[in-house]
Design an enzyme around this catalytic site. Structure first.
Site, PDB file in Angstrom:
ATOM      1  N   LYS A   1       0.761  -1.026  -0.298  1.00 51.11           N
ATOM      2  CA  LYS A   1       0.148   0.048   0.033  1.00 51.11           C
ATOM      3  C   LYS A   1       1.086   1.204  -0.092  1.00 51.11           C
ATOM      4  CE  LYS A   1      -3.107  -2.531   3.177  1.00 51.11           C
ATOM      5  NZ  LYS A   1      -3.327  -2.657   4.489  1.00 51.11           N
ATOM      6  N   GLY A   2       2.140   1.275   0.430  1.00 53.10           N
ATOM      7  CA  GLY A   2       2.933   2.243   0.681  1.00 53.10           C
ATOM      8  C   GLY A   2       3.247   3.208  -0.416  1.00 53.10           C
TER       9      GLY A   2
ATOM     10  N   ARG B   1      -0.416   6.730   7.104  1.00 50.31           N
ATOM     11  CA  ARG B   1       0.146   6.605   5.459  1.00 50.31           C
ATOM     12  C   ARG B   1      -0.283   7.813   5.017  1.00 50.31           C
ATOM     13  NH1 ARG B   1       1.759   1.184   3.963  1.00 50.31           N
ATOM     14  NH2 ARG B   1       0.461  -0.300   5.149  1.00 50.31           N
TER      15      ARG B   1
ATOM     16  N   ASP C   1       7.442   3.138  -2.403  1.00 59.06           N
ATOM     17  CA  ASP C   1       7.844   4.434  -1.267  1.00 59.06           C
ATOM     18  C   ASP C   1       9.126   4.213  -0.772  1.00 59.06           C
ATOM     19  OD1 ASP C   1       7.064   1.799  -0.267  1.00 59.06           O
ATOM     20  OD2 ASP C   1       5.995   2.587   1.550  1.00 59.06           O
TER      21      ASP C   1
ATOM     22  N   LYS D   1      17.153   3.381   1.253  1.00 59.15           N
ATOM     23  CA  LYS D   1      17.593   3.048   2.671  1.00 59.15           C
ATOM     24  C   LYS D   1      18.522   2.239   2.439  1.00 59.15           C
ATOM     25  CE  LYS D   1      14.895   2.853   6.765  1.00 59.15           C
ATOM     26  NZ  LYS D   1      14.200   2.154   7.622  1.00 59.15           N
TER      27      LYS D   1
ATOM     28  N   ASP E   1       3.789   3.454   6.746  1.00 55.62           N
ATOM     29  CA  ASP E   1       2.644   2.983   8.219  1.00 55.62           C
ATOM     30  C   ASP E   1       3.574   2.643   9.441  1.00 55.62           C
ATOM     31  OD1 ASP E   1       3.383   0.270   7.189  1.00 55.62           O
ATOM     32  OD2 ASP E   1       1.863  -0.231   8.577  1.00 55.62           O
TER      33      ASP E   1
ATOM     34  N   ASP F   1      14.473  -1.036   1.285  1.00 49.34           N
ATOM     35  CA  ASP F   1      15.074  -1.262   2.480  1.00 49.34           C
ATOM     36  C   ASP F   1      15.987  -2.436   2.431  1.00 49.34           C
ATOM     37  OD1 ASP F   1      15.741  -0.931   5.136  1.00 49.34           O
ATOM     38  OD2 ASP F   1      13.676  -2.016   6.022  1.00 49.34           O
TER      39      ASP F   1
HETATM   40  C1  PRP Z   1       7.647  -1.859   2.387  1.00 50.02           C
HETATM   41  C2  PRP Z   1       7.758  -1.111   1.139  1.00 50.02           C
HETATM   42  C3  PRP Z   1       8.352  -2.004   0.330  1.00 50.02           C
HETATM   43  C4  PRP Z   1       9.028  -3.078   1.007  1.00 50.02           C
HETATM   44  C5  PRP Z   1      10.604  -2.626   1.001  1.00 50.02           C
HETATM   45  O1  PRP Z   1       6.422  -2.637   2.247  1.00 50.02           O
HETATM   46  O2  PRP Z   1       6.549  -0.454   0.621  1.00 50.02           O
HETATM   47  O3  PRP Z   1       7.405  -2.649  -0.487  1.00 50.02           O
HETATM   48  O4  PRP Z   1       8.453  -2.860   2.448  1.00 50.02           O
HETATM   49  O5  PRP Z   1      11.298  -3.431   2.166  1.00 50.02           O
HETATM   50  P1  PRP Z   1      12.463  -4.327   1.452  1.00 50.02           P
HETATM   51  O6  PRP Z   1      13.254  -3.415   0.761  1.00 50.02           O
HETATM   52  O7  PRP Z   1      13.114  -4.488   2.824  1.00 50.02           O
HETATM   53  O8  PRP Z   1      11.932  -5.698   1.073  1.00 50.02           O
HETATM   54  P2  PRP Z   1       5.529  -3.304   3.302  1.00 50.02           P
HETATM   55  O9  PRP Z   1       5.773  -4.721   3.151  1.00 50.02           O
HETATM   56  O10 PRP Z   1       5.672  -2.839   4.677  1.00 50.02           O
HETATM   57  O11 PRP Z   1       4.003  -3.109   2.988  1.00 50.02           O
HETATM   58  P3  PRP Z   1       3.047  -1.740   2.742  1.00 50.02           P
HETATM   59  O12 PRP Z   1       3.747  -1.056   1.681  1.00 50.02           O
HETATM   60  O13 PRP Z   1       1.716  -2.406   2.641  1.00 50.02           O
HETATM   61  O14 PRP Z   1       3.412  -1.098   4.080  1.00 50.02           O
END
Ligand code: PRP
Length: 179
Positions: A41-42, A163, A98, A129, A157, A101
């Site tokens: 969703k991010g 969000r 978004d 990041k 979030d 990581d």
């Molecule tokens: C977050 C973000 C990326 C992912 C990045 O999504 O939107 O999709 O984590 O992390 P990574 O590089 O360590 O894989 P999340 O799974 O938290 O879902 P969301 O967007 O619904 O919050």
């Protein structure tokens, strides 16, 4: 808001950078149409604001990938919970995220989407990041490099909330320390 410890990126900073990214992308894709794939969703806020600055024709599609659940650190397990509705074969695809990581989510997605034979496949992430990266990801467009902190707002979030906040902040530790 009481939860805010420090604002990392203001609404103005975010919007200004998104406008620049939109101009870069518009120039690079001139004469083509772009299929923007938003990772829910991010990526939703970023998709909406970014696409307002794109001059090529734009098509939207959405994917949902679960990697974290409600935890604040990656489990390394990636699962598609909602797939694209359209074929991307022969299309110029730009993934809109978004944050990157560990890179595990995009590592999986890149392989998965490449196998569907798009004409091109690139990534645009608002936040990068690099401190936590576990796997190298070729990212074409980056809004901001950010420190290894718990960031919330503008799509990101905390327990599925905040969000919709138009800036990005670090929350006060007392809000999440004893979880
Ligand atoms: C977050 C973000 C990326 C992912 C990045 O999504 O939107 O999709 O984590 O992390 P990574 O590089 O360590 O894989 P999340 O799974 O938290 O879902 P969301 O967007 O619904 O919050």
């Amino acid at each position: 808001m009481d939860i805010v410890e420090r604002i990392i990126l203001s609404e103005e900073q975010i919007q200004e950078r998104i406008k620049e990214l939109g101009q870069d992308i518009s120039r690079d894709y001139e004469g083509k149409s772009i299929t923007l794939i938003c990772i829910l969703k991010g990526g939703l806020m970023f998709l909406c604001d970014l696409s307002k600055h794109l001059t090529p024709l734009v098509e939207y599609d959405f994917m949902s990938v679960s990697s974290y659940g409600d935890a604040t650190e990656s489990s390394g397990v990636v699962r598609i919970t909602k797939d694209l509705e359209e074929s991307i074969e022969g299309k110029h695809v730009l993934i809109v995220e978004d944050i990157i990581d560990t890179g595990l989510t995009l590592n999986y997605l890149l392989k998965n989407l490449h196998s569907r034979n798009p004409a091109s496949l690139e990534i645009c992430t608002l936040l990068n990041k690099p401190a936590n990266r576990k796997v190298e990801i070729p990212v074409k467009y980056v809004g901001f490099e950010v420190p290894n902190a718990f960031l919330v707002g503008y799509g990101l979030d905390f327990k599925q909330l905040y969000r919709n906040i138009p800036y990005i902040f670090t929350p006060k530790p007392e809000y999440y320390e004893n979880d």
